[in-house]
Design a protein around this motif. Structure first.
Motif, PDB file in Angstrom:
ATOM      1  N   ALA A 143       0.828  -1.225   0.000  1.00  0.00           N
ATOM      2  CA  ALA A 143       0.000   0.000   0.000  1.00  0.00           C
ATOM      3  C   ALA A 143       0.853   1.262   0.000  1.00  0.00           C
ATOM      4  N   ASN A 144       1.929   1.228  -0.795  1.00  0.00           N
ATOM      5  CA  ASN A 144       2.840   2.373  -0.873  1.00  0.00           C
ATOM      6  C   ASN A 144       3.394   2.769   0.489  1.00  0.00           C
ATOM      7  N   GLY A 145       3.449   1.816   1.409  1.00  0.00           N
ATOM      8  CA  GLY A 145       4.050   2.068   2.710  1.00  0.00           C
ATOM      9  C   GLY A 145       3.104   2.567   3.769  1.00  0.00           C
ATOM     10  N   PHE A 146       1.888   2.965   3.374  1.00  0.00           N
ATOM     11  CA  PHE A 146       0.949   3.558   4.324  1.00  0.00           C
ATOM     12  C   PHE A 146       0.105   2.478   5.007  1.00  0.00           C
ATOM     13  N   ARG A 147      -0.055   2.636   6.329  1.00  0.00           N
ATOM     14  CA  ARG A 147      -0.728   1.604   7.111  1.00  0.00           C
ATOM     15  C   ARG A 147      -2.058   2.060   7.689  1.00  0.00           C
ATOM     16  N   GLU A 148      -2.153   3.333   8.114  1.00  0.00           N
ATOM     17  CA  GLU A 148      -3.376   3.749   8.817  1.00  0.00           C
ATOM     18  C   GLU A 148      -3.524   5.269   8.795  1.00  0.00           C
ATOM     19  N   VAL A 149      -4.760   5.724   8.632  1.00  0.00           N
ATOM     20  CA  VAL A 149      -5.089   7.132   8.783  1.00  0.00           C
ATOM     21  C   VAL A 149      -6.447   7.206   9.459  1.00  0.00           C
ATOM     22  N   LYS A 150      -6.608   8.123  10.415  1.00  0.00           N
ATOM     23  CA  LYS A 150      -7.876   8.242  11.126  1.00  0.00           C
ATOM     24  C   LYS A 150      -7.973   9.616  11.781  1.00  0.00           C
ATOM     25  N   ILE A 151      -9.195   9.946  12.185  1.00  0.00           N
ATOM     26  CA  ILE A 151      -9.444  11.175  12.940  1.00  0.00           C
ATOM     27  C   ILE A 151      -9.795  10.777  14.365  1.00  0.00           C
ATOM     28  N   ILE A 152      -9.000  11.229  15.310  1.00  0.00           N
ATOM     29  CA  ILE A 152      -9.181  10.900  16.719  1.00  0.00           C
ATOM     30  C   ILE A 152     -10.043  11.975  17.375  1.00  0.00           C
ATOM     31  N   ASP A 153     -10.740  11.606  18.447  1.00  0.00           N
ATOM     32  CA  ASP A 153     -11.556  12.578  19.187  1.00  0.00           C
ATOM     33  C   ASP A 153     -10.743  13.832  19.487  1.00  0.00           C
ATOM     34  N   GLY A 154     -11.388  14.985  19.302  1.00  0.00           N
ATOM     35  CA  GLY A 154     -10.687  16.248  19.464  1.00  0.00           C
ATOM     36  C   GLY A 154     -10.204  16.785  18.130  1.00  0.00           C
ATOM     37  N   ASN A 155     -10.664  16.130  17.038  1.00  0.00           N
ATOM     38  CA  ASN A 155     -10.288  16.515  15.668  1.00  0.00           C
ATOM     39  C   ASN A 155      -8.781  16.473  15.465  1.00  0.00           C
ATOM     40  N   ILE A 156      -8.195  15.354  15.916  1.00  0.00           N
ATOM     41  CA  ILE A 156      -6.756  15.132  15.753  1.00  0.00           C
ATOM     42  C   ILE A 156      -6.543  14.114  14.644  1.00  0.00           C
ATOM     43  N   GLY A 157      -5.743  14.470  13.659  1.00  0.00           N
ATOM     44  CA  GLY A 157      -5.420  13.549  12.586  1.00  0.00           C
ATOM     45  C   GLY A 157      -4.280  12.632  12.980  1.00  0.00           C
ATOM     46  N   TYR A 158      -4.368  11.372  12.555  1.00  0.00           N
ATOM     47  CA  TYR A 158      -3.321  10.383  12.862  1.00  0.00           C
ATOM     48  C   TYR A 158      -2.935   9.680  11.572  1.00  0.00           C
ATOM     49  N   LEU A 159      -1.636   9.650  11.282  1.00  0.00           N
ATOM     50  CA  LEU A 159      -1.120   9.021  10.068  1.00  0.00           C
ATOM     51  C   LEU A 159       0.044   8.114  10.428  1.00  0.00           C
ATOM     52  N   LYS A 160      -0.046   6.855  10.000  1.00  0.00           N
ATOM     53  CA  LYS A 160       1.028   5.886  10.267  1.00  0.00           C
ATOM     54  C   LYS A 160       1.445   5.244   8.951  1.00  0.00           C
ATOM     55  N   PHE A 161       2.739   5.231   8.687  1.00  0.00           N
ATOM     56  CA  PHE A 161       3.230   4.526   7.506  1.00  0.00           C
ATOM     57  C   PHE A 161       4.649   4.029   7.745  1.00  0.00           C
ATOM     58  N   ASP A 162       5.063   3.044   6.962  1.00  0.00           N
ATOM     59  CA  ASP A 162       6.294   2.305   7.241  1.00  0.00           C
ATOM     60  C   ASP A 162       7.453   2.599   6.301  1.00  0.00           C
ATOM     61  N   PHE A 163       7.172   3.176   5.125  1.00  0.00           N
ATOM     62  CA  PHE A 163       8.242   3.460   4.173  1.00  0.00           C
ATOM     63  C   PHE A 163       7.946   4.742   3.407  1.00  0.00           C
ATOM     64  N   PHE A 164       8.991   5.501   3.081  1.00  0.00           N
ATOM     65  CA  PHE A 164       8.870   6.635   2.166  1.00  0.00           C
ATOM     66  C   PHE A 164       9.163   6.113   0.761  1.00  0.00           C
ATOM     67  N   ILE A 165       8.226   5.355   0.217  1.00  0.00           N
ATOM     68  CA  ILE A 165       8.449   4.724  -1.077  1.00  0.00           C
ATOM     69  C   ILE A 165       8.397   5.755  -2.192  1.00  0.00           C
ATOM     70  N   HIS A 166       9.247   5.557  -3.193  1.00  0.00           N
ATOM     71  CA  HIS A 166       9.342   6.480  -4.321  1.00  0.00           C
ATOM     72  C   HIS A 166       8.045   6.496  -5.126  1.00  0.00           C
ATOM     73  N   GLU A 167       7.748   7.655  -5.702  1.00  0.00           N
ATOM     74  CA  GLU A 167       6.595   7.839  -6.591  1.00  0.00           C
ATOM     75  C   GLU A 167       5.263   7.510  -5.895  1.00  0.00           C
ATOM     76  N   THR A 168       5.049   8.127  -4.748  1.00  0.00           N
ATOM     77  CA  THR A 168       3.787   7.903  -4.020  1.00  0.00           C
ATOM     78  C   THR A 168       3.072   9.222  -3.753  1.00  0.00           C
ATOM     79  N   LYS A 169       3.266  10.213  -4.612  1.00  0.00           N
ATOM     80  CA  LYS A 169       2.647  11.518  -4.386  1.00  0.00           C
ATOM     81  C   LYS A 169       1.130  11.423  -4.288  1.00  0.00           C
ATOM     82  N   GLN A 170       0.519  10.648  -5.177  1.00  0.00           N
ATOM     83  CA  GLN A 170      -0.945  10.557  -5.166  1.00  0.00           C
ATOM     84  C   GLN A 170      -1.449   9.951  -3.866  1.00  0.00           C
ATOM     85  N   THR A 171      -0.739   8.957  -3.354  1.00  0.00           N
ATOM     86  CA  THR A 171      -1.130   8.346  -2.083  1.00  0.00           C
ATOM     87  C   THR A 171      -1.009   9.359  -0.955  1.00  0.00           C
TER      88      THR A 171
END
Length: 478
Positions: A143-171
């Protein structure tokens, strides 16, 4: 998880995962166990060490260290350190340990080459397809290195990913679009092993205004230097949103560069544990027909510190244990989000009052000169509202609607400004056309509604037919 970059690609990529050599070995093992189980002799070991020494002297970013490493490897052969390793895989692991002995460069590593096994009893073409299918499936799982994205209570964004893979601008653009309206963001890099410098650059660019130098890479070959500056992104920049980064010892290379960029620019707060400490990009080089080696041939230079995090790691502002790091990030992000909302509310009120002051100064224009003067004064204020990112297109329409009955000329001027500030919005022109018709300016209204239809057709808006009907009804009015 398997790395998307094959170890046999022999391509330059920024930072490698600290355990990439194990991952690559695991991948090859799945496809061909015979390569790893191959028995080797002393002659092969000595020739391998000599070739490694040659590659290091020619390519390693630190020539003085290359000499020390080469001498250490040759002494290790003389001392018999490799005699007990008769299998290729264990020999590769032992080489990796010794090659890092001098300066603990975690990017240096050796592994068996990827050689697809071909069973003589099977169709080789079938085996090739099975290899392709395996790679295709594993890359999709990545998944282009990305594992999880969510909105936490309090309108906090959370982004988790495992690699800065090349050519993933759209992701990246897609994930950042989901977080665009949050009040604080947590980026979890605790298992991120690095990747492409251009991907690091692109994600960093979401949080900075250009021009700004983020990092410089110096390469020994050709004495080459490459600078990485903040660039345009295909999404909403988040220049002042509170940003928090979770780190651990597994945060490595490109993930460290992202963290270091943010920390040195005082753009984010780091929470967790000190990172792995690898700052040297490089490439995969062939040792022989059985082994390959990753050799760092470059190094990073931060524009503020004039150095990097090699061997030290990036030290977080809030050092925590793995068990409490996430909760601590949430706690800090909630406070940051509250402060961000309060700041935005104060700025929004200030801008709104400025608009009200400008409106209060206006009188109904009696000629074109008066109209032009009023339009310019209101445009300047509405532009400030729009550029603040606190007032969207719909918000400007809502402000204008307050004056449709009491001061329609004000509403008209504000909606005109809105269409000029949103030249690709069919709805902005529709609203402007509506108020022109209401104010008895049918000819002008027809021209504006025609523009609305043209824009909607160009962008294939789902409401195109409705706009056409609105436009045609005005044309047919007596």
């Amino acid at each position: 998880m398997k790395n998307k970059l094959s170890p046999t690609e022999n391509r330059l990529f920024y930072f490698n995962h600290p355990f990439i050599f194990l991952l690559l070995f695991s991948f090859a093992f799945i496809v061909n166990t015979n390569a790893q189980q191959k028995t080797i002799n002393e002659k092969f070991k000595k020739e391998t060490v000599l070739k490694m020494d040659s590659l290091l002297q020619k390519n390693y970013i630190f020539p003085d260290k290359a000499k020390l490493i080469g001498n250490h490897l040759k002494n290790s052969v003389k001392e018999g350190k490799f005699k007990k390793y008769d299998l290729l895989d264990s020999f590769a692991v032992a080489l990796t340990k010794e090659v890092r002995f001098i300066n603990n460069d975690k990017h240096l590593g050796i592994w068996p080459k990827f050689i697809p096994a071909i069973n003589e009893k099977k169709d080789p073409n079938k085996d090739s397809y099975e290899v392709y299918l395996h790679n295709y499936t594993e890359n999709r799982k990545l998944a282009n290195g990305f594992r999880e994205v969510k909105i936490i209570d309090g309108n906090i964004g959370y982004l988790k990913f495992d690699f800065f893979i090349h050519e993933t601008k759209q992701t990246i653009d897609s994930y950042m679009h989901l977080l665009a309206n949050t009040d604080a963001i947590i980026i979890d890099l605790r298992t991120n092993g690095g990747g492409s410098p251009k991907t690091v650059q692109y994600l960093c660019s979401y949080f900075f205004k250009a021009p700004l130098l983020l990092n410089t890479l110096y390469f020994r070959k050709d004495n080459f230097t490459e600078e990485f500056w903040v660039k345009d992104v295909n999404g909403k920049k988040m220049l002042d949103i509170p940003l928090f980064i979770l780190t651990s010892p597994k945060t490595f290379s490109g993930a460290e560069e992202f963290s270091y960029n943010m920390q040195t620019q005082k753009r984010a707060t780091l929470i967790g544990e000190t990172t792995g400490g690898g700052a040297n990009p490089g490439e995969v080089l062939e040792i022989n027909n059985l082994l390959e080696m990753f050799v760092p041939n470059g190094t990073g230079i931060n524009p503020i510190t004039k150095t990097n995090w090699e061997g030290i790691g990036v030290i977080p502002e809030y050092k925590t244990t793995p068990e409490v790091a996430y909760d601590k990030a949430i706690e800090l992000a909630q406070k940051g989000a509250e402060g961000y909302r309060n700041k935005n509310a104060a700025e929004s009120k200030k801008l709104y009052q400025e608009l009200q002051t400008a409106i209060a100064q206006q009188t109904k224009p009696v000629n074109e000169a008066d109209t032009a003067k009023m339009d310019q004064q209101l445009f300047d204020v509405v532009k400030k509202l729009t550029e603040s990112d606190l007032y969207k297109e719909d918000d400007i329409v809502a402000v204008a609607s307050q004056y449709e009955k009491t001061k329609p000329y004000i509403a008209e001027s504000i909606l005109k400004s809105n269409s000029e500030l949103h030249p690709n919005s069919p709805i902005a022109f529709l609203k402007y056309g509506d108020i022109l018709e209401q104010n008895g300016k049918k000819t002008n209204a027809i021209a504006v509604l025609k523009k609305s239809v043209e824009i909607a057709a160009e962008i294939k808006a789902p409401y195109l037919e409705g706009l056409k009907a609105r436009y045609e009804s005005l044309l047919n009015k007596n």
